[in-house]
Design a protein around this motif. Structure first.
Motif, PDB file in Angstrom:
ATOM      1  N   ALA A  14       4.486  51.926  -4.456  1.00 58.83           N
ATOM      2  CA  ALA A  14       5.919  51.922  -4.725  1.00 58.83           C
ATOM      3  C   ALA A  14       6.209  50.929  -5.848  1.00 58.83           C
ATOM      4  N   GLY A  15       7.038  51.369  -6.786  1.00 63.63           N
ATOM      5  CA  GLY A  15       7.367  50.526  -7.918  1.00 63.63           C
ATOM      6  C   GLY A  15       6.430  50.660  -9.095  1.00 63.63           C
ATOM      7  N   GLY A  16       5.334  51.406  -8.906  1.00 62.25           N
ATOM      8  CA  GLY A  16       4.381  51.623  -9.984  1.00 62.25           C
ATOM      9  C   GLY A  16       4.797  52.777 -10.874  1.00 62.25           C
ATOM     10  N   SER A  17       3.817  53.454 -11.448  1.00 64.61           N
ATOM     11  CA  SER A  17       4.105  54.618 -12.269  1.00 64.61           C
ATOM     12  C   SER A  17       2.947  55.596 -12.196  1.00 64.61           C
ATOM     13  N   LEU A  18       3.272  56.856 -12.459  1.00 67.16           N
ATOM     14  CA  LEU A  18       2.292  57.928 -12.396  1.00 67.16           C
ATOM     15  C   LEU A  18       2.776  59.036 -13.312  1.00 67.16           C
ATOM     16  N   ARG A  19       1.867  59.698 -13.988  1.00 70.45           N
ATOM     17  CA  ARG A  19       2.254  60.835 -14.824  1.00 70.45           C
ATOM     18  C   ARG A  19       1.515  62.084 -14.375  1.00 70.45           C
ATOM     19  N   LEU A  20       2.284  63.090 -14.058  1.00 70.22           N
ATOM     20  CA  LEU A  20       1.729  64.399 -13.738  1.00 70.22           C
ATOM     21  C   LEU A  20       1.704  65.256 -14.991  1.00 70.22           C
ATOM     22  N   SER A  21       0.665  66.069 -15.108  1.00 71.52           N
ATOM     23  CA  SER A  21       0.548  67.003 -16.218  1.00 71.52           C
ATOM     24  C   SER A  21       0.398  68.414 -15.676  1.00 71.52           C
ATOM     25  N   CYS A  22       0.836  69.369 -16.462  1.00 74.81           N
ATOM     26  CA  CYS A  22       0.697  70.781 -16.101  1.00 74.81           C
ATOM     27  C   CYS A  22       0.272  71.525 -17.354  1.00 74.81           C
ATOM     28  N   ALA A  23      -0.954  71.996 -17.354  1.00 75.86           N
ATOM     29  CA  ALA A  23      -1.494  72.723 -18.496  1.00 75.86           C
ATOM     30  C   ALA A  23      -1.346  74.222 -18.273  1.00 75.86           C
ATOM     31  N   ALA A  24      -0.815  74.904 -19.271  1.00 75.65           N
ATOM     32  CA  ALA A  24      -0.582  76.342 -19.170  1.00 75.65           C
ATOM     33  C   ALA A  24      -1.579  77.112 -20.029  1.00 75.65           C
ATOM     34  N   SER A  25      -1.952  78.299 -19.551  1.00 73.79           N
ATOM     35  CA  SER A  25      -2.818  79.187 -20.315  1.00 73.79           C
ATOM     36  C   SER A  25      -2.450  80.633 -20.002  1.00 73.79           C
ATOM     37  N   GLY A  26      -2.841  81.534 -20.870  1.00 68.46           N
ATOM     38  CA  GLY A  26      -2.635  82.953 -20.634  1.00 68.46           C
ATOM     39  C   GLY A  26      -1.288  83.490 -21.037  1.00 68.46           C
ATOM     40  N   GLY A  27      -0.479  82.694 -21.684  1.00 65.01           N
ATOM     41  CA  GLY A  27       0.831  83.170 -22.130  1.00 65.01           C
ATOM     42  C   GLY A  27       1.323  82.326 -23.275  1.00 65.01           C
ATOM     43  N   THR A  58      17.328  69.311 -20.618  1.00 68.76           N
ATOM     44  CA  THR A  58      16.620  68.918 -19.407  1.00 68.76           C
ATOM     45  C   THR A  58      17.607  68.793 -18.247  1.00 68.76           C
ATOM     46  N   TYR A  59      17.065  68.903 -17.058  1.00 71.23           N
ATOM     47  CA  TYR A  59      17.810  68.701 -15.819  1.00 71.23           C
ATOM     48  C   TYR A  59      16.962  67.801 -14.927  1.00 71.23           C
ATOM     49  N   SER A  60      17.610  66.862 -14.250  1.00 66.90           N
ATOM     50  CA  SER A  60      16.922  66.044 -13.260  1.00 66.90           C
ATOM     51  C   SER A  60      17.776  65.966 -12.009  1.00 66.90           C
ATOM     52  N   ALA A  61      17.142  66.088 -10.862  1.00 64.35           N
ATOM     53  CA  ALA A  61      17.859  65.935  -9.607  1.00 64.35           C
ATOM     54  C   ALA A  61      18.419  64.517  -9.516  1.00 64.35           C
ATOM     55  N   ASP A  62      19.559  64.387  -8.862  1.00 63.15           N
ATOM     56  CA  ASP A  62      20.266  63.103  -8.815  1.00 63.15           C
ATOM     57  C   ASP A  62      19.383  61.972  -8.310  1.00 63.15           C
ATOM     58  N   SER A  63      18.599  62.237  -7.278  1.00 63.69           N
ATOM     59  CA  SER A  63      17.798  61.163  -6.681  1.00 63.69           C
ATOM     60  C   SER A  63      16.653  60.715  -7.585  1.00 63.69           C
ATOM     61  N   MET A  64      16.352  61.499  -8.624  1.00 61.96           N
ATOM     62  CA  MET A  64      15.264  61.151  -9.519  1.00 61.96           C
ATOM     63  C   MET A  64      15.737  60.639 -10.880  1.00 61.96           C
ATOM     64  N   LYS A  65      17.040  60.766 -11.150  1.00 63.20           N
ATOM     65  CA  LYS A  65      17.549  60.338 -12.446  1.00 63.20           C
ATOM     66  C   LYS A  65      17.294  58.855 -12.674  1.00 63.20           C
ATOM     67  N   GLY A  66      16.845  58.551 -13.878  1.00 62.93           N
ATOM     68  CA  GLY A  66      16.537  57.165 -14.214  1.00 62.93           C
ATOM     69  C   GLY A  66      15.160  56.723 -13.775  1.00 62.93           C
ATOM     70  N   ARG A  67      14.480  57.539 -12.973  1.00 63.04           N
ATOM     71  CA  ARG A  67      13.124  57.182 -12.518  1.00 63.04           C
ATOM     72  C   ARG A  67      12.087  58.188 -13.011  1.00 63.04           C
ATOM     73  N   PHE A  68      12.401  59.459 -12.925  1.00 66.63           N
ATOM     74  CA  PHE A  68      11.457  60.507 -13.322  1.00 66.63           C
ATOM     75  C   PHE A  68      11.938  61.165 -14.612  1.00 66.63           C
ATOM     76  N   THR A  69      11.011  61.446 -15.519  1.00 69.88           N
ATOM     77  CA  THR A  69      11.346  62.066 -16.793  1.00 69.88           C
ATOM     78  C   THR A  69      10.446  63.266 -17.038  1.00 69.88           C
TER      79      THR A  69
END
Length: 123
Positions: A14-27, A58-69
């Motif tokens: 908690a309080g750290g950071s993490l980045r998720l990635s999503c790689a797309a192929s086939g389109g 972009t759209y961000s859910a209210d609970s994630m605004k300011g934390r998730f990008t």
């Protein structure tokens, strides 16, 4: 047929950071709006964020605004979710998704889904 592969999940404090990635192929990645959803145990899948084809809308859910990008790199066929200051209640399986029309914020708006990536936030 678009295929989506998530990566970057795991355990974060908690309080750290993490980045998720999503790689797309086939389109043509730039022709899809992209989104991130999450599903916690016993809860429904919910939209975390969404981004338009060019990345300008972009759209961000209210609970994630300011934390998730959400962001995307069309040259790399990849979208990202930067998670800053996560809370234990952000623990969930995170899914990326691709939509042909609009910038949906509901599950039914997306035609293609990744396999899901576990994120656990420890207190």
């Amino acid at each position: 047929q678009v295929q989506l592969i998530e990566s970057g999940g795991g355990l974060v404090q908690a309080g750290g950071s993490l980045r998720l990635s999503c790689a797309a192929s086939g389109g043509t990645f730039s022709s899809y709006a992209m989104g991130w959803f999450r599903q916690a145990p016993g809860k429904e899948r919910e939209c975390v964020a969404a981004i338009g084809r060019g990345g300008g809308s972009t759209y961000s859910a209210d609970s994630m605004k300011g934390r998730f990008t959400i962001s995307r790199d069309n040259a790399k066929n990849t979208e990202y979710l930067q998670m800053n200051n996560p809370h234990p209640q952000d623990t969930a399986v995170y899914y990326c998704a691709a939509a042909k029309t609009g910038i949906p914020t509901t599950l039914r708006g997306y035609e293609h889904w990744g396999q899901g990536n576990h994120v656990t936030v420890s207190s």
